[in-house]
Scaffold this motif. Structure first.
Motif, mmCIF file in Angstrom:
data_model
loop_
_atom_site.group_PDB
_atom_site.id
_atom_site.type_symbol
_atom_site.label_atom_id
_atom_site.label_comp_id
_atom_site.label_asym_id
_atom_site.label_seq_id
_atom_site.Cartn_x
_atom_site.Cartn_y
_atom_site.Cartn_z
ATOM 1 N N THR A 96 0.877 -1.157 0.000
ATOM 2 C CA THR A 96 0.000 0.000 0.000
ATOM 3 C C THR A 96 0.917 1.211 0.000
ATOM 4 O O THR A 96 1.911 1.251 0.743
ATOM 5 C CB THR A 96 -0.906 0.007 1.246
ATOM 6 O OG1 THR A 96 -1.634 -1.219 1.281
ATOM 7 C CG2 THR A 96 -1.871 1.182 1.210
ATOM 8 N N MET A 97 0.594 2.182 -0.862
ATOM 9 C CA MET A 97 1.484 3.344 -1.022
ATOM 10 C C MET A 97 0.668 4.632 -0.983
ATOM 11 O O MET A 97 -0.546 4.634 -1.223
ATOM 12 C CB MET A 97 2.259 3.213 -2.341
ATOM 13 C CG MET A 97 3.175 2.003 -2.360
ATOM 14 S SD MET A 97 3.981 1.587 -3.942
ATOM 15 C CE MET A 97 4.260 3.083 -4.745
ATOM 16 N N ARG A 98 1.375 5.724 -0.724
ATOM 17 C CA ARG A 98 0.743 7.045 -0.704
ATOM 18 C C ARG A 98 1.773 8.100 -1.081
ATOM 19 O O ARG A 98 2.914 8.061 -0.624
ATOM 20 C CB ARG A 98 0.214 7.354 0.689
ATOM 21 C CG ARG A 98 -0.364 8.766 0.782
ATOM 22 C CD ARG A 98 -0.688 9.206 2.190
ATOM 23 N NE ARG A 98 -1.458 8.213 2.904
ATOM 24 C CZ ARG A 98 -1.729 8.283 4.198
ATOM 25 N NH1 ARG A 98 -1.286 9.305 4.918
ATOM 26 N NH2 ARG A 98 -2.421 7.350 4.795
ATOM 27 N N GLY A 99 1.334 9.049 -1.892
ATOM 28 C CA GLY A 99 2.175 10.204 -2.183
ATOM 29 C C GLY A 99 2.216 11.114 -0.972
ATOM 30 O O GLY A 99 1.205 11.260 -0.277
ATOM 31 N N ASP A 100 3.358 11.730 -0.710
ATOM 32 C CA ASP A 100 3.490 12.596 0.464
ATOM 33 C C ASP A 100 2.506 13.758 0.444
ATOM 34 O O ASP A 100 2.088 14.236 1.498
ATOM 35 C CB ASP A 100 4.919 13.140 0.555
ATOM 36 C CG ASP A 100 5.922 12.080 0.977
ATOM 37 O OD1 ASP A 100 5.514 10.911 1.208
ATOM 38 O OD2 ASP A 100 7.128 12.410 1.064
ATOM 39 N N ALA A 101 2.110 14.215 -0.728
ATOM 40 C CA ALA A 101 1.173 15.332 -0.842
ATOM 41 C C ALA A 101 -0.287 14.867 -0.803
ATOM 42 O O ALA A 101 -1.195 15.698 -0.789
ATOM 43 C CB ALA A 101 1.427 16.104 -2.131
ATOM 44 N N ASN A 102 -0.528 13.561 -0.783
ATOM 45 C CA ASN A 102 -1.890 13.025 -0.805
ATOM 46 C C ASN A 102 -2.407 12.803 0.615
ATOM 47 O O ASN A 102 -1.652 12.435 1.517
ATOM 48 C CB ASN A 102 -1.932 11.706 -1.589
ATOM 49 C CG ASN A 102 -1.548 11.892 -3.041
ATOM 50 O OD1 ASN A 102 -1.513 12.997 -3.566
ATOM 51 N ND2 ASN A 102 -1.230 10.785 -3.692
ATOM 52 N N ALA A 103 -3.728 12.978 0.789
ATOM 53 C CA ALA A 103 -4.341 12.806 2.107
ATOM 54 C C ALA A 103 -4.635 11.342 2.417
ATOM 55 O O ALA A 103 -4.811 10.991 3.584
ATOM 56 C CB ALA A 103 -5.638 13.624 2.174
ATOM 57 N N ALA A 104 -4.719 10.501 1.393
ATOM 58 C CA ALA A 104 -5.078 9.095 1.608
ATOM 59 C C ALA A 104 -4.162 8.186 0.793
ATOM 60 O O ALA A 104 -3.512 8.615 -0.162
ATOM 61 C CB ALA A 104 -6.533 8.870 1.195
ATOM 62 N N ASP A 105 -4.146 6.906 1.188
ATOM 63 C CA ASP A 105 -3.380 5.904 0.434
ATOM 64 C C ASP A 105 -3.944 5.776 -0.971
ATOM 65 O O ASP A 105 -5.103 6.139 -1.236
ATOM 66 C CB ASP A 105 -3.476 4.538 1.133
ATOM 67 C CG ASP A 105 -2.688 4.493 2.436
ATOM 68 O OD1 ASP A 105 -1.801 5.348 2.630
ATOM 69 O OD2 ASP A 105 -2.965 3.591 3.250
ATOM 70 N N ASP A 106 -3.132 5.225 -1.878
ATOM 71 C CA ASP A 106 -3.599 4.939 -3.235
ATOM 72 C C ASP A 106 -4.794 3.991 -3.138
ATOM 73 O O ASP A 106 -4.883 3.183 -2.201
ATOM 74 C CB ASP A 106 -2.475 4.322 -4.060
ATOM 75 C CG ASP A 106 -1.309 5.286 -4.272
ATOM 76 O OD1 ASP A 106 -1.450 6.490 -3.960
ATOM 77 O OD2 ASP A 106 -0.261 4.832 -4.755
ATOM 78 N N PRO A 107 -5.737 4.067 -4.105
ATOM 79 C CA PRO A 107 -6.983 3.304 -4.001
ATOM 80 C C PRO A 107 -6.815 1.790 -3.848
ATOM 81 O O PRO A 107 -7.582 1.155 -3.144
ATOM 82 C CB PRO A 107 -7.721 3.603 -5.302
ATOM 83 C CG PRO A 107 -7.005 4.714 -5.951
ATOM 84 C CD PRO A 107 -5.670 4.845 -5.316
#
Length: 183
Positions: A96-107
């Motif tokens: 599970t991954m997430r961009g630092d600028a994103n509020a939530a994990d990738d779908p």
């Protein structure tokens, strides 16, 4: 004035050439793959336009918090995000991954065996590298190359010195050549 312009063109060409040699050499020696960041999902850690150097490693070597590049499902391109969780599923790993600028994990989690672990980031260099991938950019490279060649070969100071400051050397040389033919 021309000497200064010539010097700047040659200096810029040398810097670009040295940068290209370093990136190419690092890619060969360390097995790195250059990648260009095209979105702001990892800002401020990795700004848009950065050039990333990724090392292909087994997913088993990845830990939560590492920044990796993986293939999106359905061959929809690459994604570079931070790993927020990782679990082994038989021979595969589910990340599970997430961009630092994103509020939530990738779908959806990514199922992988091998990933590109980011080992170096060069801010802004992706813009330069990206230019080489377009027809307009390649035209610019060719024009710049011709400018470098012209700046290197064309030296008006040398021509003026060979002719003399008032052009008398060229006239005297021509007159002696004409005299030699009459005899």
């Amino acid at each position: 004035m021309m000497v200064r312009i010539r010097s700047w063109i040659l200096t810029i060409a040398a810097l670009i050439g040295a940068f290209c040699i370093l990136v190419f050499g690092a890619s060969l020696v360390f097995g790195l793959k250059p990648q260009i960041v095209v979105s702001g999902s990892m800002e401020p850690t990795i700004p848009t336009g950065s050039l990333l150097m990724a090392k292909e490693v087994s997913a088993a070597q990845i830990e939560v918090g590492d920044i990796v590049t993986v293939q999106r499902p359905g061959d929809a391109g690459l994604v570079t995000h931070r790993v927020t969780s990782i679990e082994q599923r038989y021979k595969d790993w589910e990340m599970t991954m997430r961009g630092d600028a994103n509020a939530a994990d990738d779908p959806q989690p990514y199922t992988v065996r091998v990933v590109g672990k980011i080992v170096a980031t060069i801010p802004g260099a992706g813009y330069v590298a990206g230019v080489f991938r377009t027809p307009f950019g390649m035209t610019g490279v060719i024009v710049f190359g011709l400018a470098v060649l012209t700046a290197f070969l064309w030296n008006p100071a040398r021509r003026a010195a060979a002719e003399g400051s008032d052009g008398t050397a060229a006239v005297a040389h021509t007159a002696s050549a004409v005299r030699g033919k009459r005899r």
